[in-house]
Design a protein around this motif. Structure first.
Motif, PDB file in Angstrom:
ATOM      1  N   UNK A 133     -44.250  -0.908 -41.083  1.00  0.00           N
ATOM      2  CA  UNK A 133     -44.049  -0.525 -39.586  1.00  0.00           C
ATOM      3  C   UNK A 133     -43.494  -1.833 -38.805  1.00  0.00           C
ATOM      4  N   UNK A 134     -42.719  -1.763 -37.772  1.00  0.00           N
ATOM      5  CA  UNK A 134     -41.971  -2.916 -37.169  1.00  0.00           C
ATOM      6  C   UNK A 134     -42.683  -3.154 -35.991  1.00  0.00           C
ATOM      7  N   UNK A 135     -42.951  -2.064 -35.032  1.00  0.00           N
ATOM      8  CA  UNK A 135     -43.533  -2.521 -33.773  1.00  0.00           C
ATOM      9  C   UNK A 135     -44.977  -2.728 -33.694  1.00  0.00           C
ATOM     10  N   UNK A 136     -45.509  -3.572 -32.756  1.00  0.00           N
ATOM     11  CA  UNK A 136     -47.029  -3.811 -32.947  1.00  0.00           C
ATOM     12  C   UNK A 136     -47.379  -3.666 -31.371  1.00  0.00           C
ATOM     13  N   UNK A 137     -48.601  -3.759 -31.076  1.00  0.00           N
ATOM     14  CA  UNK A 137     -49.409  -3.815 -29.736  1.00  0.00           C
ATOM     15  C   UNK A 137     -50.126  -5.259 -29.712  1.00  0.00           C
ATOM     16  N   UNK A 144     -39.205   7.954 -36.785  1.00  0.00           N
ATOM     17  CA  UNK A 144     -38.066   7.220 -36.290  1.00  0.00           C
ATOM     18  C   UNK A 144     -37.650   6.253 -37.471  1.00  0.00           C
ATOM     19  N   UNK A 145     -36.618   6.091 -38.100  1.00  0.00           N
ATOM     20  CA  UNK A 145     -36.195   5.645 -39.065  1.00  0.00           C
ATOM     21  C   UNK A 145     -35.811   4.082 -38.698  1.00  0.00           C
ATOM     22  N   UNK A 146     -35.561   3.789 -37.473  1.00  0.00           N
ATOM     23  CA  UNK A 146     -35.463   2.290 -36.880  1.00  0.00           C
ATOM     24  C   UNK A 146     -36.504   1.695 -36.705  1.00  0.00           C
ATOM     25  N   UNK A 147     -37.663   2.223 -37.022  1.00  0.00           N
ATOM     26  CA  UNK A 147     -38.984   1.556 -36.912  1.00  0.00           C
ATOM     27  C   UNK A 147     -39.704   1.049 -38.099  1.00  0.00           C
ATOM     28  N   UNK A 196     -51.321  -1.557 -33.554  1.00  0.00           N
ATOM     29  CA  UNK A 196     -50.305  -0.753 -33.444  1.00  0.00           C
ATOM     30  C   UNK A 196     -50.715   0.518 -32.715  1.00  0.00           C
ATOM     31  N   UNK A 197     -49.783   1.355 -32.320  1.00  0.00           N
ATOM     32  CA  UNK A 197     -49.963   2.684 -32.132  1.00  0.00           C
ATOM     33  C   UNK A 197     -48.731   3.570 -32.387  1.00  0.00           C
ATOM     34  N   UNK A 198     -49.177   4.512 -33.225  1.00  0.00           N
ATOM     35  CA  UNK A 198     -47.809   5.363 -33.699  1.00  0.00           C
ATOM     36  C   UNK A 198     -48.089   6.874 -33.905  1.00  0.00           C
ATOM     37  N   UNK A 199     -47.113   7.796 -33.208  1.00  0.00           N
ATOM     38  CA  UNK A 199     -47.469   9.242 -33.067  1.00  0.00           C
ATOM     39  C   UNK A 199     -46.918   9.748 -34.472  1.00  0.00           C
TER      40      UNK A 199
END
Length: 468
Positions: free
Chosen positions: A24-28, A113-116, A155-158
């Motif tokens: 997973x790319x994004x983070x918090x 979302x495949x870009x993430x 992180x936080x993921x839907x």
């Protein structure tokens, strides 16, 4: 012209599981400047604000100075060893006048979302940035993949989807790996788990890895529309782009479809392609994705009647596809020479046509016409053998015969008088039958108690009695 970054593809032999690592790319994280609306990490003169109505889990790696901090109603701050906050009295000399900066909302980050996501063959490849190219469906974690969230990260993921669960092989959060369904389910029910994962579907760990050496289907086709809803397609320069199975956008390049036997090994073949071709200088900009897919089968290209597994190799070069087609041709030559030893029975190429090329369109039209003719011949043979019966045709009203029309004309064939047949004295006019005495006299009509009747001159009244 479509530009793509140069990506070094490294395929490693990781056993017979055919599993990949999806990170997973994004983070918090507090230290990630992209998480702040001002584009920079807050300093000692700044007022830090978290949305009061949003849930958030923030990871703090080091120590930070702040002027003021407004926390959310429902959230958590995970402090790394030695991390924390302190308040600077007065103005921070290295911060300037100070601003009010707000932590960005992470509610809109979706699992599908495949870009993430980033994919790699090993954990070392994830750390070194040696990522693999995949079609969009396979960018998202497959049911036999290992899911990785960065060690020093939150992180936080839907996870909302059309299914109740999202099965994966394992999940790694904050350095801890969850391999069983019960263990990870317990984590999801914890405070951190509820803040990091939200949505209608539950991620479940402990799904078996792929035990088939020929590869396994990813299993994300059921969420194809949801995955593609997050993808924006670019304009292309080739005349006839290709649409790989599992991809959301058409591409310029080439697709190699490989037919195989049970002795085929997907990981070994990936390694072979890397050593033979991808390390060559002329192919260093190539992006190549290889996986097992279920290709839909269609009668006459329209009517679906099932699917068949095959190995799909998607080759992209970022331009018109000429370099991709060259690599595809090299792969075909290698298959012709060594395919039987590799468990490969055959392979097909689908290149993207260059501008001005209509060969693919002509071939497709001819092939379609041949299929239609073949179907018609098959139906005729089945009808002749009685296997297929034609439905009864609806009855048509009787039409007057040609002789009927001829009797109503005065001129027959060869300009001769029409044949009127024999004269019927009952239906002809009385003036035509004057030579038959008493035919229309009143003596032929009589009245009795039973009614009015006439005497038929055709029959002799003396012959009405018969002796048997």
């Amino acid at each position: 012209m479509l530009k793509m970054p140069q990506v070094l593809l490294i395929f490693c032999l990781v056993g017979a599981t055919n599993a990949l690592y999806k990170q997973w790319i994004p983070d918090t994280n507090y230290e990630n400047k992209t998480n702040w609306d001002k584009g920079d990490v807050p300093c000692g003169s700044d007022t830090v604000q978290f949305s009061s109505q949003r849930k958030v889990s923030v990871f703090v790696e080091t120590t930070h100075a702040v002027k003021e901090m407004k926390l959310p109603m429902d959230g958590e701050i995970i402090l790394n060893s030695g991390a924390g906050f302190y308040v600077v009295s007065g103005q921070d000399p290295g911060c300037g006048a100070g601003v009010k900066t707000k932590f960005k909302d992470a509610e809109s980050l979706h699992w599908f979302n495949p870009a993430l996501w980033q994919a790699a063959a090993t954990l070392n490849d994830l750390q070194d940035g040696n990522f693999l190219f995949s079609v969009h469906e396979e960018n998202v974690p497959c049911q036999q993949d290992d899911v990785v969230f960065k060690v020093l990260s939150s992180f936080r993921v839907d996870t909302s989807s059309s299914q109740t669960t999202i099965p994966v092989k394992s999940v790694s959060v904050l350095g801890k790996v969850f391999n069983t369904k019960s263990e990870f389910s317990e984590y999801l029910s914890s405070r951190s788990g509820q803040l990091q994962f939200h949505g209608s579907s539950a991620v479940t760990a402990g799904n078996p890895g792929c035990g088939d050496p020929t590869g396994c289907d990813c299993g994300n086709s059921v969420n194809h529309e949801r995955i593609c809803s997050a993808v924006t397609c670019s304009s292309l320069s080739c005349k006839k782009p290709l649409l790989p199975i599992g991809h959301c956008c058409e591409v310029c390049g080439a697709i190699v479809s490989i037919h195989y036997t049970d002795s085929f090994n997907l990981q070994n073949y990936r390694e072979r392609i890397r050593h033979l071709f991808l390390l060559l200088p002329q192919y260093e900009t190539i992006q190549l994705g290889m996986s097992k897919v279920l290709k839909p089968q269609r009668l006459i290209g329209i009517i679906p009647f099932g699917s068949s597994p095959e190995i799909q190799v998607v080759i992209l070069d970022g331009e018109t596809g000429k370099l991709s087609e060259a690599l595809a041709q090299d792969m075909i030559k290698d298959i012709k020479s060594h395919g039987s030893k590799l468990g490969i029975t055959g392979a097909d190429i689908q290149p993207a046509s260059e501008p001005g090329s209509s060969a693919g369109t002509v071939v497709g039209a001819v092939f379609g016409v041949l299929l239609v003719i073949m179907l018609i011949v098959i139906v005729i043979v089945l009808i002749q053998k009685g296997i297929v019966q034609m439905p009864p045709m609806p009855s048509m009203p009787l039409m007057p015969s040609l002789s009927h029309f001829r009797r109503n004309t005065n001129v027959g064939d060869f300009n001769e008088p029409a044949d009127r047949g024999f004269d019927n004295p009952i239906f002809d006019k009385p003036d035509m039958l004057t030579d038959i005495p008493g035919l229309y006299s009143t003596d032929s009509i009589s009245m009795t108690q039973t009614g009015v009747h006439f005497v038929n001159p055709v029959y002799d009244e003396n012959e009405t009695d018969f002796t048997v």
